[in-house]
Motif scaffolding. Structure first.
Motif, PDB file in Angstrom:
ATOM      1  N   TRP A 329       0.814  -1.212   0.000  1.00 21.71           N
ATOM      2  CA  TRP A 329       0.000   0.000   0.000  1.00 21.71           C
ATOM      3  C   TRP A 329       0.848   1.263   0.000  1.00 21.71           C
ATOM      4  O   TRP A 329       0.416   2.310  -0.500  1.00 21.71           O
ATOM      5  CB  TRP A 329      -0.945   0.000   1.203  1.00 21.71           C
ATOM      6  N   SER A 330       2.048   1.188   0.559  1.00 18.62           N
ATOM      7  CA  SER A 330       2.906   2.376   0.571  1.00 18.62           C
ATOM      8  C   SER A 330       3.326   2.771  -0.849  1.00 18.62           C
ATOM      9  O   SER A 330       3.395   3.960  -1.177  1.00 18.62           O
ATOM     10  CB  SER A 330       4.140   2.140   1.448  1.00 18.62           C
ATOM     11  N   PHE A 331       3.583   1.790  -1.718  1.00 17.87           N
ATOM     12  CA  PHE A 331       3.890   2.093  -3.117  1.00 17.87           C
ATOM     13  C   PHE A 331       2.668   2.683  -3.825  1.00 17.87           C
ATOM     14  O   PHE A 331       2.790   3.607  -4.643  1.00 17.87           O
ATOM     15  CB  PHE A 331       4.343   0.832  -3.858  1.00 17.87           C
ATOM     16  N   ILE A 332       1.512   2.132  -3.518  1.00 17.82           N
ATOM     17  CA  ILE A 332       0.282   2.618  -4.154  1.00 17.82           C
ATOM     18  C   ILE A 332       0.017   4.071  -3.764  1.00 17.82           C
ATOM     19  O   ILE A 332      -0.308   4.913  -4.612  1.00 17.82           O
ATOM     20  CB  ILE A 332      -0.904   1.715  -3.773  1.00 17.82           C
ATOM     21  N   VAL A 333       0.185   4.387  -2.468  1.00 14.61           N
ATOM     22  CA  VAL A 333      -0.010   5.772  -2.012  1.00 14.61           C
ATOM     23  C   VAL A 333       1.031   6.690  -2.646  1.00 14.61           C
ATOM     24  O   VAL A 333       0.722   7.824  -3.021  1.00 14.61           O
ATOM     25  CB  VAL A 333       0.049   5.842  -0.475  1.00 14.61           C
ATOM     26  N   TRP A 334       2.262   6.197  -2.777  1.00 11.73           N
ATOM     27  CA  TRP A 334       3.310   6.985  -3.455  1.00 11.73           C
ATOM     28  C   TRP A 334       2.872   7.344  -4.879  1.00 11.73           C
ATOM     29  O   TRP A 334       3.012   8.504  -5.307  1.00 11.73           O
ATOM     30  CB  TRP A 334       4.604   6.177  -3.477  1.00 11.73           C
ATOM     31  N   GLY A 335       2.334   6.371  -5.593  1.00 15.04           N
ATOM     32  CA  GLY A 335       1.860   6.644  -6.953  1.00 15.04           C
ATOM     33  C   GLY A 335       0.685   7.600  -6.971  1.00 15.04           C
ATOM     34  O   GLY A 335       0.600   8.491  -7.817  1.00 15.04           O
ATOM     35  N   ILE A 336      -0.228   7.440  -6.008  1.00 17.43           N
ATOM     36  CA  ILE A 336      -1.393   8.325  -5.923  1.00 17.43           C
ATOM     37  C   ILE A 336      -0.964   9.758  -5.650  1.00 17.43           C
ATOM     38  O   ILE A 336      -1.505  10.714  -6.240  1.00 17.43           O
ATOM     39  CB  ILE A 336      -2.362   7.826  -4.831  1.00 17.43           C
ATOM     40  N   ILE A 337       0.024   9.944  -4.757  1.00 14.54           N
ATOM     41  CA  ILE A 337       0.528  11.298  -4.464  1.00 14.54           C
ATOM     42  C   ILE A 337       1.030  11.968  -5.729  1.00 14.54           C
ATOM     43  O   ILE A 337       0.696  13.124  -6.023  1.00 14.54           O
ATOM     44  CB  ILE A 337       1.649  11.240  -3.402  1.00 14.54           C
ATOM     45  N   HIS A 338       1.819  11.243  -6.496  1.00 14.17           N
ATOM     46  CA  HIS A 338       2.359  11.821  -7.736  1.00 14.17           C
ATOM     47  C   HIS A 338       1.240  12.130  -8.734  1.00 14.17           C
ATOM     48  O   HIS A 338       1.296  13.151  -9.434  1.00 14.17           O
ATOM     49  CB  HIS A 338       3.383  10.872  -8.355  1.00 14.17           C
ATOM     50  N   GLY A 339       0.247  11.249  -8.808  1.00 12.57           N
ATOM     51  CA  GLY A 339      -0.870  11.508  -9.707  1.00 12.57           C
ATOM     52  C   GLY A 339      -1.683  12.713  -9.282  1.00 12.57           C
ATOM     53  O   GLY A 339      -2.023  13.580 -10.102  1.00 12.57           O
ATOM     54  N   LEU A 340      -2.025  12.823  -7.990  1.00 17.60           N
ATOM     55  CA  LEU A 340      -2.835  13.933  -7.486  1.00 17.60           C
ATOM     56  C   LEU A 340      -2.115  15.270  -7.635  1.00 17.60           C
ATOM     57  O   LEU A 340      -2.730  16.277  -8.000  1.00 17.60           O
ATOM     58  CB  LEU A 340      -3.193  13.691  -6.020  1.00 17.60           C
ATOM     59  N   VAL A 341      -0.824  15.289  -7.341  1.00 16.31           N
ATOM     60  CA  VAL A 341      -0.068  16.548  -7.478  1.00 16.31           C
ATOM     61  C   VAL A 341      -0.049  17.000  -8.935  1.00 16.31           C
ATOM     62  O   VAL A 341      -0.190  18.189  -9.221  1.00 16.31           O
ATOM     63  CB  VAL A 341       1.365  16.389  -6.932  1.00 16.31           C
ATOM     64  N   GLN A 342       0.088  16.060  -9.863  1.00 12.44           N
ATOM     65  CA  GLN A 342       0.081  16.446 -11.280  1.00 12.44           C
ATOM     66  C   GLN A 342      -1.288  16.973 -11.709  1.00 12.44           C
ATOM     67  O   GLN A 342      -1.371  17.895 -12.536  1.00 12.44           O
ATOM     68  CB  GLN A 342       0.482  15.244 -12.138  1.00 12.44           C
ATOM     69  N   ILE A 343      -2.351  16.409 -11.153  1.00 12.42           N
ATOM     70  CA  ILE A 343      -3.692  16.926 -11.457  1.00 12.42           C
ATOM     71  C   ILE A 343      -3.832  18.355 -10.935  1.00 12.42           C
ATOM     72  O   ILE A 343      -4.344  19.246 -11.632  1.00 12.42           O
ATOM     73  CB  ILE A 343      -4.767  16.010 -10.838  1.00 12.42           C
ATOM     74  N   ILE A 344      -3.355  18.605  -9.712  1.00 14.81           N
ATOM     75  CA  ILE A 344      -3.402  19.957  -9.128  1.00 14.81           C
ATOM     76  C   ILE A 344      -2.580  20.924  -9.971  1.00 14.81           C
ATOM     77  O   ILE A 344      -3.009  22.057 -10.239  1.00 14.81           O
ATOM     78  CB  ILE A 344      -2.888  19.929  -7.678  1.00 14.81           C
ATOM     79  N   GLU A 345      -1.413  20.486 -10.413  1.00 12.97           N
ATOM     80  CA  GLU A 345      -0.575  21.339 -11.275  1.00 12.97           C
ATOM     81  C   GLU A 345      -1.296  21.682 -12.569  1.00 12.97           C
ATOM     82  O   GLU A 345      -1.226  22.822 -13.050  1.00 12.97           O
ATOM     83  CB  GLU A 345       0.737  20.619 -11.590  1.00 12.97           C
ATOM     84  N   LYS A 346      -2.005  20.715 -13.110  1.00 13.15           N
ATOM     85  CA  LYS A 346      -2.714  20.947 -14.368  1.00 13.15           C
ATOM     86  C   LYS A 346      -3.892  21.898 -14.160  1.00 13.15           C
ATOM     87  O   LYS A 346      -4.137  22.785 -14.981  1.00 13.15           O
ATOM     88  CB  LYS A 346      -3.204  19.607 -14.929  1.00 13.15           C
ATOM     89  N   VAL A 347      -4.612  21.725 -13.050  1.00 11.49           N
ATOM     90  CA  VAL A 347      -5.745  22.610 -12.751  1.00 11.49           C
ATOM     91  C   VAL A 347      -5.279  24.048 -12.565  1.00 11.49           C
ATOM     92  O   VAL A 347      -5.904  24.999 -13.051  1.00 11.49           O
ATOM     93  CB  VAL A 347      -6.490  22.115 -11.488  1.00 11.49           C
ATOM     94  N   LEU A 348      -4.149  24.213 -11.869  1.00 17.15           N
ATOM     95  CA  LEU A 348      -3.648  25.562 -11.556  1.00 17.15           C
ATOM     96  C   LEU A 348      -2.617  26.055 -12.568  1.00 17.15           C
ATOM     97  O   LEU A 348      -2.024  27.134 -12.370  1.00 17.15           O
ATOM     98  CB  LEU A 348      -3.025  25.555 -10.153  1.00 17.15           C
ATOM     99  N   HIS A 349      -2.382  25.277 -13.622  1.00 19.09           N
ATOM    100  CA  HIS A 349      -1.420  25.638 -14.676  1.00 19.09           C
ATOM    101  C   HIS A 349      -0.021  25.866 -14.106  1.00 19.09           C
ATOM    102  O   HIS A 349       0.678  26.830 -14.454  1.00 19.09           O
ATOM    103  CB  HIS A 349      -1.885  26.884 -15.428  1.00 19.09           C
TER     104      HIS A 349
END
Length: 466
Positions: A329-349
């Motif tokens: 689960w720690s690897f899965i959360v690591w991947g989720i963190i990277h995915g969520l941050v990229q979504i936030i970056e895309k939303v906020l340009h």
């Protein structure tokens, strides 16, 4: 066999010499020589692992052969059958226990007791890497990007090529197979370039990664006994360790391949100088990022869809990235963190920066590194609870400060930091470093550092475990 082991460096000169002593006209002999060498080196870990490697090779080769059919429905069924068959060893060896343990725990929560038998076996070295490479070839044939390979000799070498089979990079068939079909004659300049990459990779592994690893391995398992400042420094050193370890392997793989006349994709382009997490994944483990983009992100719709759908595609892609790294689960959360941050970056340009203000760029680089650094804590820790406790300790326990001895280790980072900063910002500057004498002095300096400061104990590469 690890590239940093004494045994490998004892036999590699013979591998190199015998390969180039085979006349260029005997192409098939040269190929089979590399195949035999690749399998013997791979079997050095555990001979039975070669059976898994052969199985994945045979299934994907056969699958690509039967895929070019006109019936689209039948073709879709075939890609599912052969895709799942080729992924089956990976799913069983790497994820059986994770699925079993979580299923049993879930059933117990609702009052049911059900136990599946455990499987006591080791995970074949490099299974994630050679499986993804072979499956990538299978889907390239399915999408008609390339034609099905006719020569099993060429294909078996493509999957098993020893510089990359254990930890990548993950090559595309369109890049490596043409080189296998038409091997280059010996080229002195390419050989020298390969040796330079080997030296740099060895320096990163033995002097930086393994030195950092000694400190990290004393902090992470015993974090409860250290102050928040020491835990923070330990997390920083782990970020440096995993970069130097994996990049070191990748540069050594590229270097060994170059000495044999092959060019592999560069897996790293100064990832800790990224201006966003999105940019980080254009520079970190480039061959995996490319694989995920080509075979997960784009088939789901990529960015050619609604914004919400695009965000979902990013999230799933990096969820897959987390799962690829390990059944935890720690690897899965690591991947989720990277995915969520990229979504936030895309939303906020925030994912791009086209300005030339060095101060702003520096702030973005620092901010990106902080995010990546904290995400690595989840990657390093065996459980989510321990990762959260480690992070909490950084912010809540301000006891003892770091000693001067703790910071002395950071001095070693000056060399790779200087090289990356120079290559990133001042590639045309400091021209005196490009002179022949200056370069020779640099190579001698790196070699002496390896002898005096390197941990020459054949420490395993981190990504061999994936």
């Amino acid at each position: 066999m690890p590239f940093n082991s004494f045994n490998f460096w004892l036999i590699f000169p013979f591998i190199f010499s015998l390969y180039w002593l085979i006349p260029s006209k005997n192409v098939d002999i040269k190929k089979w020589y590399l195949i035999v060498v690749s399998y013997l080196l791979y079997m050095n870990w555990k001979p039975v692992f070669a059976v898994v490697l052969l199985f994945v090779t045979f299934v994907t080769f056969l699958g690509a052969k039967v895929l070019p059919v006109d019936d689209k429905k039948r073709k879709r069924v075939l890609i599912w059958i052969f895709g799942l068959l080729s992924l089956l060893p990976l799913l069983v060896f790497k994820y059986y226990h994770f699925i079993n343990d979580n299923m049993v725990a879930g059933l117990e929560r609702i009052g049911m007791h059900f136990v599946m038998p455990g499987l006591n076996w080791a995970i074949p070295v490099g299974i994630s890497f050679f499986t993804f490479q072979a499956v990538g070839y299978l889907f390239d044939v399915y999408y008609k990007r390339i034609e099905a390979e006719k020569s099993f000799t060429d294909y078996i070498l493509f999957v098993s090529f020893f510089p990359q089979v254990a930890s990548g990079p993950i090559s595309k068939a369109s890049e490596l197979l043409p080189q296998i079909k038409n091997p280059k004659p010996f080229n002195y300049e390419q050989g020298v370039a390969g040796l330079k990459l080997l030296l740099w990779g060895m320096f990163l592994k033995t002097v930086i990664a393994d030195r950092m690893g000694m400190y990290v391995d004393s902090i992470y398992p015993n974090y409860i006994h250290y102050s928040g400042k020491i835990c923070l420094l330990g997390s920083f050193f782990y970020s440096m360790q995993i970069y130097a370890d994996f990049a070191g392997y990748s540069f050594m793989a590229m270097g060994i391949a170059k000495t044999l006349g092959y060019d592999l994709v560069n897996n790293f382009k100064r990832p800790y100088l990224s201006i966003s997490v999105t940019d980080f994944w254009r520079r970190w483990h480039i061959s995996l990022s490319r694989w995920l983009k080509d075979y997960v992100y784009i088939p789901m719709g990529g960015s050619r869809c609604s914004k919400i759908r695009n965000y979902w595609n990013i999230f799933v892609t990096f969820l897959v990235s987390g799962v690829w790294h390990g059944a935890n689960w720690s690897f899965i959360v690591w991947g989720i963190i990277h995915g969520l941050v990229q979504i936030i970056e895309k939303v906020l340009h925030l994912q791009r920066y086209d300005g030339k203000n060095l101060a702003v760029r520096s702030v973005k680089i620092l901010g990106t590194f902080v995010i990546v650094n904290f995400a690595w804590i989840f990657f390093r820790m065996p459980t989510l609870g321990e990762a959260c406790d480690f992070i909490a300790r950084i912010f809540t326990h301000f006891g003892e400060t770091c000693s001067l001895a703790d910071y002395k280790l950071a001095i070693l980072l000056a060399i790779p930091l200087f090289k990356d900063v120079r290559d990133e910002f001042f590639c045309q500057s400091l021209s005196f470093l490009n002179g022949r004498v200056a370069k020779m002095l640099i190579y001698v300096f790196l070699f002496v550092c390896i002898l005096l400061l390197g941990v020459l104990s054949s420490g395993q590469f981190i990504y061999v475990n994936f």
